[in-house]
Motif scaffolding. Structure first.
Motif, PDB file in Angstrom:
ATOM      1  N   UNK A  24       0.867  -1.217   0.010  1.00  0.00           N
ATOM      2  CA  UNK A  24       0.042   0.033  -0.012  1.00  0.00           C
ATOM      3  C   UNK A  24       0.851   1.246   0.008  1.00  0.00           C
ATOM      4  N   UNK A  25       1.991   1.111  -0.045  1.00  0.00           N
ATOM      5  CA  UNK A  25       3.168   2.346   0.097  1.00  0.00           C
ATOM      6  C   UNK A  25       3.341   2.800  -1.321  1.00  0.00           C
ATOM      7  N   UNK A 130       2.039  10.759  -9.462  1.00  0.00           N
ATOM      8  CA  UNK A 130       1.849   9.253  -8.808  1.00  0.00           C
ATOM      9  C   UNK A 130       0.962   9.092  -7.770  1.00  0.00           C
ATOM     10  N   UNK A 131       1.006  10.266  -6.680  1.00  0.00           N
ATOM     11  CA  UNK A 131      -0.008   9.849  -5.653  1.00  0.00           C
ATOM     12  C   UNK A 131      -1.393  10.012  -6.141  1.00  0.00           C
ATOM     13  N   UNK A 132      -1.438  11.168  -6.905  1.00  0.00           N
ATOM     14  CA  UNK A 132      -2.799  11.651  -7.328  1.00  0.00           C
ATOM     15  C   UNK A 132      -3.362  10.222  -8.028  1.00  0.00           C
ATOM     16  N   UNK A 133      -2.547   9.582  -8.825  1.00  0.00           N
ATOM     17  CA  UNK A 133      -3.116   8.321  -9.548  1.00  0.00           C
ATOM     18  C   UNK A 133      -3.462   7.326  -8.627  1.00  0.00           C
ATOM     19  N   UNK A 346      -3.443  21.843  -1.062  1.00  0.00           N
ATOM     20  CA  UNK A 346      -2.565  22.487  -0.316  1.00  0.00           C
ATOM     21  C   UNK A 346      -1.599  21.478   0.217  1.00  0.00           C
ATOM     22  N   UNK A 347      -2.079  20.291   0.546  1.00  0.00           N
ATOM     23  CA  UNK A 347      -1.387  19.312   1.271  1.00  0.00           C
ATOM     24  C   UNK A 347      -0.616  18.451   0.217  1.00  0.00           C
ATOM     25  N   UNK A 348      -1.147  18.533  -1.138  1.00  0.00           N
ATOM     26  CA  UNK A 348      -0.331  17.655  -1.955  1.00  0.00           C
ATOM     27  C   UNK A 348       0.833  18.476  -2.572  1.00  0.00           C
ATOM     28  N   UNK A 349       1.782  18.956  -1.773  1.00  0.00           N
ATOM     29  CA  UNK A 349       2.902  19.936  -2.142  1.00  0.00           C
ATOM     30  C   UNK A 349       4.367  19.163  -1.993  1.00  0.00           C
ATOM     31  N   UNK A 350       4.269  17.824  -2.298  1.00  0.00           N
ATOM     32  CA  UNK A 350       5.483  17.193  -2.320  1.00  0.00           C
ATOM     33  C   UNK A 350       6.847  17.955  -3.083  1.00  0.00           C
ATOM     34  N   UNK A 351       7.841  18.038  -2.558  1.00  0.00           N
ATOM     35  CA  UNK A 351       8.846  18.464  -3.385  1.00  0.00           C
ATOM     36  C   UNK A 351       9.819  17.046  -3.701  1.00  0.00           C
ATOM     37  N   UNK A 394       2.812  10.028   2.643  1.00  0.00           N
ATOM     38  CA  UNK A 394       2.153   8.971   3.531  1.00  0.00           C
ATOM     39  C   UNK A 394       1.027   9.197   4.004  1.00  0.00           C
ATOM     40  N   UNK A 395       0.623  10.547   4.156  1.00  0.00           N
ATOM     41  CA  UNK A 395      -0.735  11.004   4.920  1.00  0.00           C
ATOM     42  C   UNK A 395      -1.718  11.219   3.841  1.00  0.00           C
ATOM     43  N   UNK A 396      -1.190  11.581   2.742  1.00  0.00           N
ATOM     44  CA  UNK A 396      -2.432  11.910   1.649  1.00  0.00           C
ATOM     45  C   UNK A 396      -3.467  11.052   1.400  1.00  0.00           C
ATOM     46  N   UNK A 397      -3.134   9.830   1.142  1.00  0.00           N
ATOM     47  CA  UNK A 397      -4.088   8.828   0.942  1.00  0.00           C
ATOM     48  C   UNK A 397      -5.248   8.447   1.908  1.00  0.00           C
TER      49      UNK A 397
END
Length: 529
Positions: A24-25, A130-133, A346-351, A394-397
């Motif tokens: 799930x990671x 990647x996380x959005x998909x 706002x939270x989906x701001x990974x660098x 890790x916390x976005x999903x």
């Protein structure tokens, strides 16, 4: 040149990314963690992120694949929020983060602090998509994040160049900085517009699929390099070209599309895997140069910067979302955005790797002196990238599940697909009738019926997905058809191999027969996929 470290990086990162699909990671997080863990193992080569490789050789193909898979029409519909994030937010973050760091670190010049602000301003294209998909965000939010990540690197790189010129004493002025920004933006768009039509013409007139795919692999590098030669934005040039080519992909022949899809999926998989592993592998390089800032001070600076980077995005996203709602026209057209969607944006701001690559391009010297606190800036970039990837990634999903955001309406999408397929099938049937009425196109009745049955199966397959499933297997009708077709083709394939082994046919004939089966299997899969 020792190629073994490169081979180890590609093979190891690909294996970890493949393993991540069974967990799930998200793959980017597992790759970064693996890179961190491996970086201190004895015997592991030292991997240094070279900006002269990342920016011109890795960034263009990643942007190209992301842009060709994006929707030009959807991006145009969301142009305002995309522009506010990719340009407005990046500039705001550059100044806000830079100013806080200037106040936080003693003896750090403001110009050097602004250099750092530009470095960490852009969220990462690969991480966001990647996380959005993976988590199935609503299509509007996914479009906004993808659009932002396609264009924000251009803004950040330009802001970095202006701030760096001021930091090293090259006499940068506000007017000069604005001029450079306009040259980069409009120059990148201009190069993209100039290149996209002739490149599309080549793609539609070169008939050899192998040559077309070779051209496809060269396009992002050509667009990037051509624009950068005159100090225009190579990033924007690549995105403009890729959006146009992706929008017109239906005009390219089927063989090219099939090969392109496979080739670019492999390229994107390898590059995405390698860049996230590289992020983790930078830890020893960054720590070696930390020097006087080791210990509590460095950790404190890293924590403050991370909190500020996260907070600044919230400070921008909510006003940028709600202030346009003062317009009655926008309220009527778009409705209320609520608070949940902007919170996720706002939270989906990974660098990611672009920030590290820009940071490593900070020169060692500024004029006759060392660049102020360069090693500290590298360390803070590294901790910000790692912190946002791990904490936000890790916390976005679970955050999206907690907020219960409406996902994609699969029923509505399937219905739209079925209606589109029905219209296309009717047009194809009319065309078939016209062709068969001409004696030059005469076909035996079984072959003509076969053409009609293929159309009918393609039309019915989508509607069947809306119907009931097999009560025993849980399969839809098209799933069963696909499985049975695959079993039949597999049986034929085994017979062909046995005939080759028995010397009844040679290897060349075997390859011909297997290719024919492969194409039939691909067609059967696509008819029902």
């Amino acid at each position: 040149m020792d190629v073994m470290p490169l081979l180890l990086l590609v093979a190891g990162s690909a294996a970890i990314a493949a393993a991540a699909r069974r967990t799930p990671i998200p793959a980017p997080l597992l790759l970064v963690a693996a890179g961190l863990a491996v970086s201190y193992l004895p015997g592991v080569p030292s991997y240094t992120l070279d900006p002269h490789i990342v920016l011109p050789l890795i960034l263009p193909p990643l942007l190209y694949t992301a842009a060709t898979e994006s929707s030009y029409l959807d991006l145009r519909a969301q142009l305002r929020p995309v522009a506010l994030l990719s340009v407005g937010y990046v500039l705001f973050a550059t100044f806000a983060v830079g100013w806080v760091l200037y106040l936080l670190v003693p003896a750090l010049p403001l110009t050097a602090a602004l250099v750092f602000g530009a470095v960490v301003a852009p969220p990462d294209a690969v991480a966001a998509t990647a996380v959005a998909r993976r988590v199935g965000l609503p299509s509007r939010i996914t479009t906004i994040l993808q659009g932002e990540s396609l264009l924000n690197d251009a803004t950040a790189i330009t802001a970095f160049r202006v701030a760096l010129a001021a930091a090293v004493g090259e006499g940068a002025t506000w007017a000069g900085g604005i001029g450079e920004f306009l040259l980069a933006a409009f120059g990148g768009v201009a190069f993209g517009l100039v290149l996209m039509v002739p490149l599309h013409w080549l793609r539609t007139h070169v008939k050899e699929a192998l040559l077309q795919n070779t051209l496809s692999l060269l396009i992002p590098f050509v667009a990037y390099a051509a624009a950068e030669q005159v100090h225009a934005s190579g990033v924007i040039a690549v995105v403009v070209v890729a959006l146009y080519l992706g929008h017109r992909a239906g005009e390219v022949d089927f063989a090219t599309r099939l090969q392109e899809e496979a080739v670019w999926k492999m390229v994107a998989f390898i590059l995405e895997s390698a860049v996230f592993a590289l992020i983790g592998l930078q830890l020893p390089v960054v720590l070696r140069g930390l020097g006087e800032h080791e210990g509590f001070d460095a950790a404190w600076y890293a924590l403050v910067v991370f909190v500020v980077v996260v907070a600044v995005r919230f400070l921008w996203v909510y006003p940028a979302t709600w202030l346009p709602q003062l317009s009655a026209r926008i309220r009527e057209r778009e409705g209320s955005p609520g608070w949940k969607g902007p919170f996720v944006v706002a939270w989906a701001g990974m660098r990611g790797v672009v920030s590290l690559a820009i940071a490593f391009s900070i020169p060692v010297t500024a004029g006759d002196e060392d660049f102020p606190h360069r090693n500290l800036l590298l360390f803070l970039t590294f901790t910000t990238v790692i912190g946002t990837l791990v904490v936000q990634g890790l916390t976005l999903p679970p955050l999206i599940r907690l907020l219960k955001l409406p996902g994609r309406d699969e029923q509505a999408e399937t219905l739209a697909e079925a209606n589109a397929q029905a219209q296309a099938s009717r047009a194809a049937e009319q065309r078939l009738d016209e062709l068969l009425s001409d004696e030059r196109n005469a076909l035996p009745a079984p072959l003509a019926e076969r053409l009609r049955s293929v159309l009918e199966r393609r039309r019915n397959a989508v509607w069947e997905r809306l119907g009931q499933v097999n009560p025993v297997t849980g399969e839809s009708v098209d799933d069963t058809y696909r499985r049975l077709s695959r079993e039949m083709i597999s049986t034929e394939r085994e017979v062909f191999v046995k005939l080759r082994d028995g010397r009844f046919i040679d290897d060349e004939m075997l390859r011909t027969l297997l290719r024919r089966l492969d194409l039939e299997e691909a067609a059967a899969h696509r008819e029902t996929a």
